[in-house]
Design an enzyme around this catalytic site. Structure first.
Site, PDB file in Angstrom:
ATOM      1  N   ASP A 204      -7.776  -4.664   0.994  1.00 21.16           N
ATOM      2  CA  ASP A 204      -8.429  -5.283  -0.163  1.00 21.16           C
ATOM      3  C   ASP A 204      -8.328  -6.801  -0.113  1.00 21.16           C
ATOM      4  OD1 ASP A 204      -8.998  -2.807  -1.384  1.00 21.16           O
ATOM      5  OD2 ASP A 204      -6.950  -2.704  -2.168  1.00 21.16           O
TER       6      ASP A 204
ATOM      7  N   HIS B 197       0.878  -1.171   0.000  1.00 19.16           N
ATOM      8  CA  HIS B 197       0.000   0.000   0.000  1.00 19.16           C
ATOM      9  C   HIS B 197       0.912   1.217   0.000  1.00 19.16           C
ATOM     10  CE1 HIS B 197      -3.004   2.916   1.353  1.00 19.16           C
ATOM     11  NE2 HIS B 197      -3.945   2.026   1.076  1.00 19.16           N
TER      12      HIS B 197
END
Lengths: 379, 379
Positions: A316, A262
């Protein structure tokens, strides 16, 4: 000319707003909403309480929470004319294009769409938050040729959505897991779609314009669209035993493993911790354990290979497994993200309006100057 | 934590992108498209040529311009199903909310809405540019209960729009003045809506999401909505002789005079020069001179009182007079801006895609830390 400062590409590292809602420390893997650790909220709170927290900067009392829930439930039903609009939508349209269009259309059904004083803006935020699950669920049933299920105001935000979508009440585990997903996606600093919402409202435009813009931003594969990518990867691996060879091969070829890493987090994404537990529980409940086992196997390989580089599963990764176990279609994953993030977008819009300055940066012009306009016959 | 740089509010003075399309020197009152002075383009070029210039960074040859015009004219007609959608819109909806919704809806009618490779992105840009006038004109006739006028592909972008709107071909002066307005509004550096389009597309979202977002940003009274404010002021003054007392009173009370001053320009807005001439010519042609005389009187008072402070008429000031003289309803002024600016937005989207980095600035968190989650019974 006035002085100009060149910013890093993508405005990386540039502080472009102040917020009192969420705090991220990517190095340490910390996310707090109004100072409260995200993991505590995911385990002990509910989505409605979290939205109250984000919009009011304090946890509600029993009376305040009941009143807020009642207000939100009063918005599950759509304005007159919207269902007819949904029934005329092309059945093969992508849900994010549909959601963007329908939230925009809500602005045409509001008799006073441009009001942005604090009371009106909050009222519209609540409307959009209440309507969004209904828009998504009704479109999904319309495209599948199934009978429309109207909202049940006795149910929670999460429970009612799953009820409208599937035509039956969710199990307790499903509702709990889905509610946790909503909590975990509600706000996340100045991510791209939130920044978009703030940029748009800074023209003193309106709540519908800001929300519509943010949905469009979230659609992108570099933003909310990432959770669909996780599912493609999972579907593409036949069995948990195929995971090591596949993932190691991808890593050797330097391919991106969706759901890992990320831009913000260089430690374990604090939103993934509890989701992993819920995904496991859902897998056990539904008897669909293959997916969880594949996810878990991927995480194991990644941990051995790249955790040292700060690449960990992000939100996610396990939300994809969770949504799939609940029975959601792949193209509803990003709309789920939007359904929750509406709360964060709206909170940021309220913050921006409280202390506004038009966003109007500069572009560096890198072309020629003083070029003559040559008549077309002489070119 | 990673280092962060606090930017001025509204990102003022921050360079957030590179562009080869337009150059602004606000101190000197210069605006160039690809190096060519805006006044030369407004006087000698046409909108189609300007769009070609912005998208290709060079003026077209006769053959190239003819081909481009033909391509654009092929897009005047809407995709199947859009007219039916327009006919079901609430007649009292505000045109900007309608335009935002309809451009978003185009994404549902595109069989491959998310393609953003250079060829596909340009193709979609041309579609949206070609469709936008038709969407606006058809909605305007729908809301007035007038018969829909289908596009005439023998007409220019400007001429065809006025034909679809009014059901008759415009005079040469009208078409010329309107075309100049389109040229003057096509691009303007990293203004808010253009920045919005770049932020949205940086997630690798799609052309519809970027354009929809930009329309929502343009709606705001601090951005495209400003030209409506000029008209309110003009309508509010009964006669040119009332101008001095009214404007001087407003200045004394430090009220904002709409259409004067610009965050970027501290000199005469170079877009206003030729527009002023056109507005005068239109006033003479249409015999509607009162409006021009009021505008001219306001400019005279402002020149005497505040020009020394760098406050001059901006593009909104004379475009309002021009649009009114052409017979456009007040609430179509901002849609006119959008109709032209689609070209600039699309050009910036193409530039962003050619060298993309996700826009993801930071927010400074200014709330508490380490707050415990108190069970609801204990609050």
């Amino acid at each position: 000319m006035t002085t100009a400062t060149a910013a890093p590409k993508g405005l990386e590292g540039i502080v472009a707003a102040e917020t009192e809602m969420s705090f991220i420390d990517g190095e340490k893997g910390v996310l707090e909403y109004v100072g409260i650790a995200i993991d505590d909220l995911a385990r002990h709170s509910c989505f409605e309480e979290v939205v109250y927290l984000l919009w009011n900067l304090k946890l509600p009392t029993v009376t305040e929470l009941d009143a807020f829930k009642a207000e939100l439930r009063g918005r599950y039903a759509l304005p007159h004319g919207m269902l007819e609009r949904i029934k005329r939508l092309p059945k093969d349209a992508e849900p994010m294009h549909v959601l963007r269009t329908l939230v925009s259309a809500l602005g045409m059904h509001d008799p006073d769409p441009n009001a942005i004083d604090p009371k009106a803006a909050r009222h519209k935020a609540l409307n959009i938050l209440g309507h969004t699950p209904t828009l998504i669920a009704m479109f999904d049933r319309h495209r599948k040729g199934e009978e429309i299920v109207h909202p049940d105001t006795s149910l929670s935000f999460a429970g009612n959505f799953l009820y409208m979508l599937n035509g039956e009440r969710p199990t307790e585990t499903m509702e709990r897991a889905f509610d946790a997903c909503m909590i975990l996606h509600a706000d996340h600093g100045l991510n791209n779609s939130t920044f978009t919402a703030r940029v748009v409202i800074s023209t003193l435009s309106d709540m519908y314009s800001a929300m519509t813009a943010a949905i469009g931003a979230l659609r992108g594969p570099l933003h909310g669209g990432a959770n669909e990518g996780v599912m493609h990867l999972l579907n593409d691996i036949a069995s948990p035993k195929d995971v090591p060879a596949r993932i190691e091969g991808m890593l050797e070829r330097k391919e991106k493993i969706m759901g890992f890493g990320h831009r913000v987090y260089k430690a374990y994404d604090p939103r993934a911790t509890y989701l992993k537990t819920l995904a496991k529980q859902l897998a056990e409940d539904t008897g669909n354990s293959a997916l969880y086992e594949k996810s878990s196997a991927i995480e194991k390989v990644m941990e051995a290979k790249v955790a040292a580089k700060g690449i960990y599963p992000n939100v996610d990764f396990y939300s994809a497994t969770t949504y799939h176990s609940i029975g959601l279609d792949l193209d509803l994953f990003t709309p789920m993200f939007a359904m929750s993030r509406v709360s964060g977008w709206a909170g940021h819009v309220l913050e921006q309006l409280a202390d506004n300055r038009l966003y109007r940066p500069k572009a560096a012009y890198i072309g020629p100057h003083g070029v003559a306009y040559t008549p077309i016959g002489e070119r």
